[in-house]
Design a protein around this motif. Structure first.
Motif, PDB file in Angstrom:
ATOM      1  N   LEU A  83       0.790  -1.270   0.038  1.00 13.72           N
ATOM      2  CA  LEU A  83      -0.111  -0.020   0.119  1.00 13.72           C
ATOM      3  C   LEU A  83       0.937   1.256  -0.223  1.00 13.72           C
ATOM      4  CD1 LEU A  83      -2.920   1.053   0.335  1.00 13.72           C
ATOM      5  CD2 LEU A  83      -2.347   1.041   2.755  1.00 13.72           C
ATOM      6  N   LEU A  84       0.798   2.198  -0.929  1.00 12.71           N
ATOM      7  CA  LEU A  84       1.496   3.328  -1.096  1.00 12.71           C
ATOM      8  C   LEU A  84       0.770   4.498  -0.158  1.00 12.71           C
ATOM      9  CD1 LEU A  84       2.397   3.121  -4.731  1.00 12.71           C
ATOM     10  CD2 LEU A  84       3.833   2.686  -3.092  1.00 12.71           C
ATOM     11  N   THR A  85       1.443   4.953   0.746  1.00  9.16           N
ATOM     12  CA  THR A  85       1.076   5.920   1.722  1.00  9.16           C
ATOM     13  C   THR A  85       2.247   6.502   2.254  1.00  9.16           C
ATOM     14  OG1 THR A  85       0.152   6.095   3.908  1.00  9.16           O
ATOM     15  CG2 THR A  85       0.661   3.966   3.293  1.00  9.16           C
ATOM     16  N   PRO A  86       2.098   7.859   2.582  1.00  6.20           N
ATOM     17  CA  PRO A  86       3.285   8.811   2.953  1.00  6.20           C
ATOM     18  C   PRO A  86       3.508   8.401   4.605  1.00  6.20           C
ATOM     19  CG  PRO A  86       1.377  10.169   2.906  1.00  6.20           C
ATOM     20  CD  PRO A  86       0.921   8.846   2.174  1.00  6.20           C
ATOM     21  N   GLU A  87       2.542   7.342   5.250  1.00  7.26           N
ATOM     22  CA  GLU A  87       2.945   6.808   6.439  1.00  7.26           C
ATOM     23  C   GLU A  87       3.662   5.632   6.541  1.00  7.26           C
ATOM     24  OE1 GLU A  87      -0.878   6.283   8.146  1.00  7.26           O
ATOM     25  OE2 GLU A  87      -1.536   8.275   8.143  1.00  7.26           O
ATOM     26  N   GLU A 126       3.499  -1.287   4.056  1.00  9.38           N
ATOM     27  CA  GLU A 126       3.031   0.190   3.603  1.00  9.38           C
ATOM     28  C   GLU A 126       4.198   0.689   3.440  1.00  9.38           C
ATOM     29  OE1 GLU A 126       0.525   2.146   6.653  1.00  9.38           O
ATOM     30  OE2 GLU A 126      -0.326   0.211   7.146  1.00  9.38           O
ATOM     31  N   ILE A 127       4.258   1.559   2.070  1.00 13.42           N
ATOM     32  CA  ILE A 127       5.593   1.812   1.747  1.00 13.42           C
ATOM     33  C   ILE A 127       5.257   3.472   1.301  1.00 13.42           C
ATOM     34  CG2 ILE A 127       7.454   2.006  -0.148  1.00 13.42           C
ATOM     35  CD1 ILE A 127       7.206  -0.902  -0.236  1.00 13.42           C
ATOM     36  N   SER A 128       6.261   4.356   1.817  1.00 18.46           N
ATOM     37  CA  SER A 128       6.414   5.715   1.309  1.00 18.46           C
ATOM     38  C   SER A 128       7.691   6.129   0.658  1.00 18.46           C
ATOM     39  CB  SER A 128       6.497   6.701   2.456  1.00 18.46           C
ATOM     40  OG  SER A 128       6.925   7.917   2.130  1.00 18.46           O
ATOM     41  N   ILE A 129       7.476   6.919  -0.421  1.00 25.05           N
ATOM     42  CA  ILE A 129       8.644   7.213  -1.218  1.00 25.05           C
ATOM     43  C   ILE A 129       9.401   8.441  -0.764  1.00 25.05           C
ATOM     44  CG2 ILE A 129       8.193   5.871  -3.287  1.00 25.05           C
ATOM     45  CD1 ILE A 129       7.672   8.926  -4.511  1.00 25.05           C
ATOM     46  N   GLY A 130       9.010   8.853   0.359  1.00 22.55           N
ATOM     47  CA  GLY A 130       9.709  10.055   1.018  1.00 22.55           C
ATOM     48  C   GLY A 130       8.820  11.011   1.771  1.00 22.55           C
ATOM     49  N   ASP A 131       9.242  11.920   2.426  1.00 19.17           N
ATOM     50  CA  ASP A 131       8.462  12.810   3.510  1.00 19.17           C
ATOM     51  C   ASP A 131       8.033  13.815   2.859  1.00 19.17           C
ATOM     52  OD1 ASP A 131       9.108  10.522   5.248  1.00 19.17           O
ATOM     53  OD2 ASP A 131      10.633  12.041   6.542  1.00 19.17           O
ATOM     54  N   TYR A 132       6.893  13.600   1.860  1.00 19.64           N
ATOM     55  CA  TYR A 132       6.355  14.603   1.226  1.00 19.64           C
ATOM     56  C   TYR A 132       5.063  14.096   0.919  1.00 19.64           C
ATOM     57  CZ  TYR A 132       9.071  12.348  -2.360  1.00 19.64           C
ATOM     58  OH  TYR A 132       9.335  11.226  -2.980  1.00 19.64           O
ATOM     59  N   ILE A 133       4.150  14.816   0.565  1.00 19.14           N
ATOM     60  CA  ILE A 133       2.856  14.388   0.305  1.00 19.14           C
ATOM     61  C   ILE A 133       2.211  14.514  -1.249  1.00 19.14           C
ATOM     62  CG2 ILE A 133       0.222  14.324   0.754  1.00 19.14           C
ATOM     63  CD1 ILE A 133       1.957  13.755   3.163  1.00 19.14           C
ATOM     64  N   LEU A 134       1.986  13.381  -1.866  1.00 13.16           N
ATOM     65  CA  LEU A 134       1.816  13.400  -3.411  1.00 13.16           C
ATOM     66  C   LEU A 134       0.532  13.630  -3.353  1.00 13.16           C
ATOM     67  CD1 LEU A 134       4.221  10.538  -4.178  1.00 13.16           C
ATOM     68  CD2 LEU A 134       4.392  12.971  -4.961  1.00 13.16           C
ATOM     69  N   THR A 135      -0.316  13.762  -4.433  1.00 10.38           N
ATOM     70  CA  THR A 135      -1.900  13.862  -4.802  1.00 10.38           C
ATOM     71  C   THR A 135      -2.241  12.406  -4.861  1.00 10.38           C
ATOM     72  OG1 THR A 135      -1.772  14.254  -7.121  1.00 10.38           O
ATOM     73  CG2 THR A 135      -1.882  16.108  -5.653  1.00 10.38           C
ATOM     74  N   GLY A 136      -1.609  11.686  -5.224  1.00  8.88           N
ATOM     75  CA  GLY A 136      -1.929   9.948  -5.017  1.00  8.88           C
ATOM     76  C   GLY A 136      -0.668   9.168  -5.623  1.00  8.88           C
ATOM     77  N   GLY A 137      -0.860   7.781  -5.603  1.00 10.04           N
ATOM     78  CA  GLY A 137       0.392   7.040  -5.501  1.00 10.04           C
ATOM     79  C   GLY A 137       0.953   6.705  -6.796  1.00 10.04           C
ATOM     80  N   GLU A 138       0.382   7.219  -7.816  1.00  9.81           N
ATOM     81  CA  GLU A 138       0.739   6.878  -9.000  1.00  9.81           C
ATOM     82  C   GLU A 138       2.282   7.175  -9.396  1.00  9.81           C
ATOM     83  OE1 GLU A 138      -2.109   8.229  -8.620  1.00  9.81           O
ATOM     84  OE2 GLU A 138      -3.280   6.486  -9.060  1.00  9.81           O
ATOM     85  N   ILE A 139       2.898   8.283  -8.769  1.00 15.33           N
ATOM     86  CA  ILE A 139       4.346   8.604  -9.099  1.00 15.33           C
ATOM     87  C   ILE A 139       5.172   7.415  -8.267  1.00 15.33           C
ATOM     88  CG2 ILE A 139       5.946  10.333  -8.488  1.00 15.33           C
ATOM     89  CD1 ILE A 139       4.123  12.367  -9.424  1.00 15.33           C
ATOM     90  N   ALA A 140       4.704   7.114  -7.030  1.00 15.54           N
ATOM     91  CA  ALA A 140       5.314   6.390  -6.212  1.00 15.54           C
ATOM     92  C   ALA A 140       5.258   4.897  -6.912  1.00 15.54           C
ATOM     93  CB  ALA A 140       4.595   6.547  -4.691  1.00 15.54           C
ATOM     94  N   ALA A 141       4.138   4.645  -7.303  1.00 20.95           N
ATOM     95  CA  ALA A 141       4.256   3.272  -7.900  1.00 20.95           C
ATOM     96  C   ALA A 141       5.202   3.312  -9.163  1.00 20.95           C
ATOM     97  CB  ALA A 141       2.728   2.912  -8.652  1.00 20.95           C
TER      98      ALA A 141
HETATM   99  N1  ADE Z   1       0.877   9.142  -1.228  1.00 23.49           N
HETATM  100  C1  ADE Z   1       0.964  10.307  -1.146  1.00 23.49           C
HETATM  101  N2  ADE Z   1       1.972  10.467  -0.830  1.00 23.49           N
HETATM  102  C2  ADE Z   1       2.970   9.631  -0.829  1.00 23.49           C
HETATM  103  C3  ADE Z   1       4.115   9.120  -0.576  1.00 23.49           C
HETATM  104  N3  ADE Z   1       5.016  10.117  -0.241  1.00 23.49           N
HETATM  105  N4  ADE Z   1       4.825   7.979  -0.604  1.00 23.49           N
HETATM  106  C4  ADE Z   1       4.108   6.894  -1.078  1.00 23.49           C
HETATM  107  N5  ADE Z   1       2.464   7.013  -1.605  1.00 23.49           N
HETATM  108  C5  ADE Z   1       2.075   8.223  -1.448  1.00 23.49           C
END
Ligand code: ADE
Length: 220
Positions: A83-87, A126-141
């Motif tokens: 699951l892609l999430t900033p957390e 649960e994976i985050s690609i960095g400490d910032y908030i994206l509008t969605g997980g697509e760039i992270a995917a």
């Molecule tokens: N969705 C929103 N922000 C994200 C992040 N930093 N990493 C992964 N998924 C996210």
């Protein structure tokens, strides 16, 4: 390896996987990538996928049913669900190496303010690609697909993988190509010397120097 990406915006990833190295990896059968719009798994009118949060608060929350229904259909004993999430825990090269070993990777991209918490009961990590908030997980995917697919055997040459940043917790050595001098900027003599023992020694020293200077945290 098979990668299934659950997203509301498959077009945002489609262009990316149809270029260059990832495109070739798909064409040669080294990886199968399916972009699944989970909207079609909604049981509601108009294929609604989100709703207002219980208890009030800002924004919309992704409902459970589309994700549960979709996983009912595609998840097997071989699946590993991310699951892609900033957390989530922060993504890095080690994590890429571990994901590339999975037979079937399922990546869930969120959108809106967040997920219904119950979705988390379905996931392995649960994976985050960095400490910032994206509008969605697509760039992270896209980042996860790119960094894992390039590590699959035969996608790029072994030599390239051996001498790159983050192996042995060091950054890569500096590289140069022709011309040997450009606008007064010279290629280090050792690289033109033809002495491979000296070149290797220089490269190892530079990896350490560069890491010390730019990413001392990697050496800890
Ligand atoms: N969705 C929103 N922000 C994200 C992040 N930093 N990493 C992964 N998924 C996210």
């Amino acid at each position: 390896m098979r990668i299934d990406v659950l997203t509301l915006f498959p077009d945002a990833i489609e262009g990316f996987i149809n270029e260059s190295i990832i495109k070739r990896a798909i064409a040669s059968g080294k990886v199968e990538i399916n972009l699944i719009n989970f909207r079609k798994y909604s049981p509601l009118n108009n294929n609604q996928v989100d709703d207002t949060p219980y208890g009030g608060g800002a924004g919309m929350v992704l409902r459970c049913e589309p994700i549960f229904n979709c996983l009912d259909e595609i998840k097997t004993d071989d699946s590993y669900v991310v699951l892609l999430t900033p957390e989530g825990s922060t993504y890095n090269q080690e994590k890429a190496k571990s994901l590339t070993l999975k037979k079937h990777l399922i990546i869930i991209c969120g959108h809106y303010e967040g997920f219904d918490e119950r979705i988390k009961t379905l996931v392995d990590e649960e994976i985050s690609i960095g400490d910032y908030i994206l509008t969605g997980g697509e760039i992270a995917a896209a980042a996860i697909i790119d960094s894992t697919v390039r590590l699959i055997d035969g996608v790029i040459t072994k030599d390239s993988l051996e001498s790159e940043s983050f192996n042995d917790n060091l950054l890569d050595y500096p590289t140069y190509t022709k011309p040997a001098e450009y606008r007064g900027l010279k290629v280090p003599d050792v690289l033109i010397s033809g002495n491979h023992e000296l070149i290797n020694k220089w490269r190892e020293e530079k990896r350490k120097e560069k890491t010390m200077e730019k990413r001392p945290d990697l050496l800890k």
